[in-house]
Design an enzyme around this catalytic site. Structure first.
Site, mmCIF file in Angstrom:
data_model
loop_
_atom_site.group_PDB
_atom_site.id
_atom_site.type_symbol
_atom_site.label_atom_id
_atom_site.label_comp_id
_atom_site.label_asym_id
_atom_site.label_seq_id
_atom_site.Cartn_x
_atom_site.Cartn_y
_atom_site.Cartn_z
ATOM 1 N N GLU A 109 4.824 3.001 1.794
ATOM 2 C CA GLU A 109 5.878 2.865 2.799
ATOM 3 C C GLU A 109 6.061 4.195 3.496
ATOM 4 O OE1 GLU A 109 9.240 0.676 1.631
ATOM 5 O OE2 GLU A 109 10.290 1.048 3.527
ATOM 6 N N ASP A 124 2.012 12.926 15.753
ATOM 7 C CA ASP A 124 2.148 13.117 14.302
ATOM 8 C C ASP A 124 0.764 13.211 13.648
ATOM 9 O OD1 ASP A 124 3.529 13.519 11.969
ATOM 10 O OD2 ASP A 124 4.087 11.420 11.674
ATOM 11 N N PHE A 139 7.914 4.257 9.145
ATOM 12 C CA PHE A 139 8.095 3.106 10.022
ATOM 13 C C PHE A 139 8.265 1.793 9.274
ATOM 14 C CE2 PHE A 139 5.510 6.208 12.371
ATOM 15 C CZ PHE A 139 6.423 6.513 13.353
ATOM 16 N N LEU A 141 0.837 -1.209 0.000
ATOM 17 C CA LEU A 141 0.000 0.000 0.000
ATOM 18 C C LEU A 141 0.865 1.249 0.000
ATOM 19 C CD1 LEU A 141 -2.581 -1.128 2.706
ATOM 20 C CD2 LEU A 141 -3.065 -0.738 0.289
HETATM 21 N N1 ATP Z 1 -4.952 0.446 8.030
HETATM 22 C C1 ATP Z 1 -4.712 0.842 6.792
HETATM 23 N N2 ATP Z 1 -5.620 0.646 5.824
HETATM 24 C C2 ATP Z 1 -5.391 1.041 4.556
HETATM 25 N N3 ATP Z 1 -4.272 1.659 4.149
HETATM 26 C C3 ATP Z 1 -3.334 1.895 5.076
HETATM 27 C C4 ATP Z 1 -3.492 1.498 6.434
HETATM 28 N N4 ATP Z 1 -2.392 1.875 7.128
HETATM 29 C C5 ATP Z 1 -1.586 2.472 6.243
HETATM 30 N N5 ATP Z 1 -2.138 2.484 5.010
HETATM 31 C C6 ATP Z 1 -1.544 3.045 3.802
HETATM 32 O O1 ATP Z 1 -0.228 2.567 3.683
HETATM 33 C C7 ATP Z 1 0.642 3.584 3.224
HETATM 34 C C8 ATP Z 1 1.817 3.731 4.177
HETATM 35 O O2 ATP Z 1 1.299 4.146 5.421
HETATM 36 P P1 ATP Z 1 2.181 4.648 6.610
HETATM 37 O O3 ATP Z 1 1.245 5.106 7.681
HETATM 38 O O4 ATP Z 1 3.158 3.608 6.994
HETATM 39 O O5 ATP Z 1 3.016 5.807 6.021
HETATM 40 P P2 ATP Z 1 2.587 7.205 5.449
HETATM 41 O O6 ATP Z 1 1.342 7.662 6.142
HETATM 42 O O7 ATP Z 1 2.560 7.121 3.962
HETATM 43 O O8 ATP Z 1 3.821 8.057 5.865
HETATM 44 P P3 ATP Z 1 4.258 8.528 7.310
HETATM 45 O O9 ATP Z 1 5.149 7.482 7.866
HETATM 46 O O10 ATP Z 1 4.923 9.791 6.996
HETATM 47 O O11 ATP Z 1 3.017 8.704 8.145
HETATM 48 C C9 ATP Z 1 -0.191 4.839 3.102
HETATM 49 O O12 ATP Z 1 -0.567 5.005 1.764
HETATM 50 C C10 ATP Z 1 -1.409 4.558 3.940
HETATM 51 O O13 ATP Z 1 -2.558 5.237 3.452
#
Ligand code: ATP
Length: 540
Positions: A70, A187, A73, A68
């Protein structure tokens, strides 16, 4: 990403099922296994442990097509459990050096955090060095993608945006006050608000800072927050409280109303930030001009005014002036007019002016799960937040290190005839902007995250041959200052010149540079010496 339509029927089925049944289903045993097996498995299920193999098959062996995205984390994969439930599996990057036991303890705690407006953690898994978190899958994209990166922004009209604001407020209130432990998110940003198939907002990534806490032997500049959302006292001093989340929430509110991203607003409008712009329009009674033109037709002027006012109350420079989330939630259900007037917004990187309140002693400032359990006004106590020579010098390091650093930097705040002005509680706007630029630099270097030195860890560990995060921080400060060097006429310090192993030398040097910059700046701009811009802003 798999579209939400393909998930809908599954979601419908699972919602009607009991949670325990849902969890147990994927691990159903064949009938010839022993009763001990059963007991063990039930115990595991209660602890929300997912066997690695279940996650491997759910994500097709973490197939890149299931990725989805990165974030800071680690990668996140979409998966489907044998019972049809969709999950998002976050594989924590190795930067999380937490031991297995600590990870499991934290994950267990976080799995108890369950709310409609929070992305629920269904379980976790450890496998060798791998640590994985299993979340409910949230079908729509994150708010930032809908709001800032797509042509679908008008899909979330005013009514939906108002509901998103109230939903996020409820989720944050839950994290701060009603979850099993008080959780300071650290955050809050549009990217960490996921939207489900009905556009219900869910706060993601809570508790991550806890999983990434440095241990006593590992020094790191930790992921601390995201540029454009961080409260000034947190950016400048690492002072963390629930009010830092309130500030970030206020930024999200103003972004939702305007459809403008705070961190890129200044690039388009050189002389102001989104927050200042909102404040000006609010003061002039022209809040409707703030509304995203794509949804202006659907906007309710009373609600808009209320949200702008609440947003501005949340982004005030003084954390004590910001309302707690419980109050925000209450205010959102009221008509405007019962509310106090917001003061001018804080600028990330600016110093706030303390009022009559005193910082309570002994409160936790760095952990995400508050050790005090107190929900409001727990204010960071491990760092100096209120005085000094213009920077974030840790309290415990100031006395022994300043003399040396002063000599090394060839400048002294104490002997400076303008010493009084160097002690001022606010820096000139331009200096604030320069610091902000420095942090922006850090932002672009670190995948969208601003990294700050964790002073207490630095102090504990200096001398162990670890990299010096203060050096990075000081250099970033100076990089920001250099943008305006010609104005200031001050040369940046020589980092590393002081070779006596002083833990904070580079930090001090950076701060001294800021101080000397300010000294020259103030001399050149007498008018701004007191740095009181509130009237100026209000009148503009
Ligand atoms: N529970 C979830 N359901 C659907 N998509 C998700 C879920 N958790 C994360 N994602 C998707 O996965 C991707 C990576 O998410 P993550 O929260 O790790 O990083 P981020 O939000 O892109 O960056 P950051 O670390 O800066 O917050 C994003 O596109 C996020 O929308």
């Amino acid at each position: 990403m798999v579209t939400r339509n393909s998930q809908k029927s599954d979601l419908g089925i699972t919602k009607s099922m009991n949670f325990f049944q849902n969890i147990i289903k994927p691990f159903k045993r064949s009938s010839n296994r022993g009763i001990e097996d059963d007991i063990e498995k039930i115990a595991a299920l209660e602890q929300k442990v997912f066997p690695f193999q279940v996650l491997v098959s759910a994500t097709k062996d973490f197939n890149p097509t299931h990725k989805l995205g990165e974030g800071g984390f680690g990668p996140v994969f979409k998966g489907r459990l044998p019972d049809g439930r969709d999950i998002a599996v976050k594989k924590l990057s190795q930067a999380s050096r937490q031991g297995k036991r600590e990870f499991v303890n934290e994950a267990k705690l976080l799995a108890k955090v369950q709310h409609r407006n929070v992305v629920n953690l269904w379980g976790y898994c450890t496998h060798g060095d791998d640590k994985l978190l299993v979340y409910e899958y949230v079908a729509n994209e994150s708010l930032d993608k809908v709001l800032f990166k797509s042509n679908r922004r008008s899909v979330i009209d005013w009514k939906l945006r108002f509901e998103i604001i109230t939903g996020v407020a409820r989720g944050l209130l839950y994290l701060h006050e009603d979850a099993p432990n008080c959780i300071i998110h650290r955050d809050i940003k549009a990217g960490n608000i996921l939207l489900d198939e009905k556009w219900v907002p869910k706060i993601a990534d809570f508790g991550m800072a806890r999983l990434y806490q440095e241990d006593a032997t590992h020094v790191n500049t930790r992921v601390a927050g995201t540029n454009g959302y961080m409260a000034p006292e947190y950016v400048m001093h690492g002072a963390l409280s629930v009010k830092a989340d309130v500030f970030s929430f206020g930024v999200v509110v103003l972004e939702l109303i305007s459809g403008q991203k705070n961190s890129s607003f200044s690039l388009k409008h050189a002389d102001q930030t989104l927050l200042e712009w909102a404040y000006r329009l609010y003061k002039k009674g022209r809040t409707m001009e703030m509304v995203d033109p794509d949804i202006a037709a659907s906007a309710d002027p009373e609600q808009v005014r209320l949200c702008v006012q609440i947003g501005l109350l949340c982004v005030q420079g003084d954390p004590h002036q910001r309302p707690a989330m419980r109050r925000v939630s209450l205010l959102l259900s009221r008509k405007p007019g019962h509310l106090e007037e917001p003061e001018r917004p804080g600028v990330p990187g600016s110093r706030y002016r303390r009022r009559t309140h005193h910082r309570p002693s002994g409160t936790s400032s760095v952990g995400t799960l508050s050790t005090t359990g107190s929900s409001t006004d727990s204010f960071g106590s491990n760092l100096n937040t209120n005085s000094g020579t213009g920077g974030a010098t840790p309290v415990s390091s100031r006395t022994p290190t300043r003399d040396h650093a002063t000599r090394s930097a060839g400048a002294s705040s104490s002997s400076d005839p303008h010493g009084e002005s160097l002690q001022a509680t606010q820096l000139p706007q331009k200096l604030v902007q320069a610091t902000f630029n420095a942090l922006s630099l850090s932002h672009s270097l670190h995948n969208g995250h601003v990294r700050l030195p964790q002073h207490n860890i630095v102090q504990k560990n200096f001398g162990g041959g670890h990299p010096d995060p203060n050096l990075t921080y000081a250099k970033e400060l100076v990089a920001g200052m250099e943008l305006s060097k010609n104005d200031a006429g001050v040369e940046p310090p020589e980092f590393g010149a002081a070779a006596d192993g002083d833990a904070d030398r580079n930090m001090i040097l950076g701060n001294m540079y800021v101080a000397s910059y300010k000294k020259v700046y103030v001399r050149k701009n007498k008018k701004r010496e007191t740095c009181e811009r509130s009237d100026e802003l209000a009148g503009e």
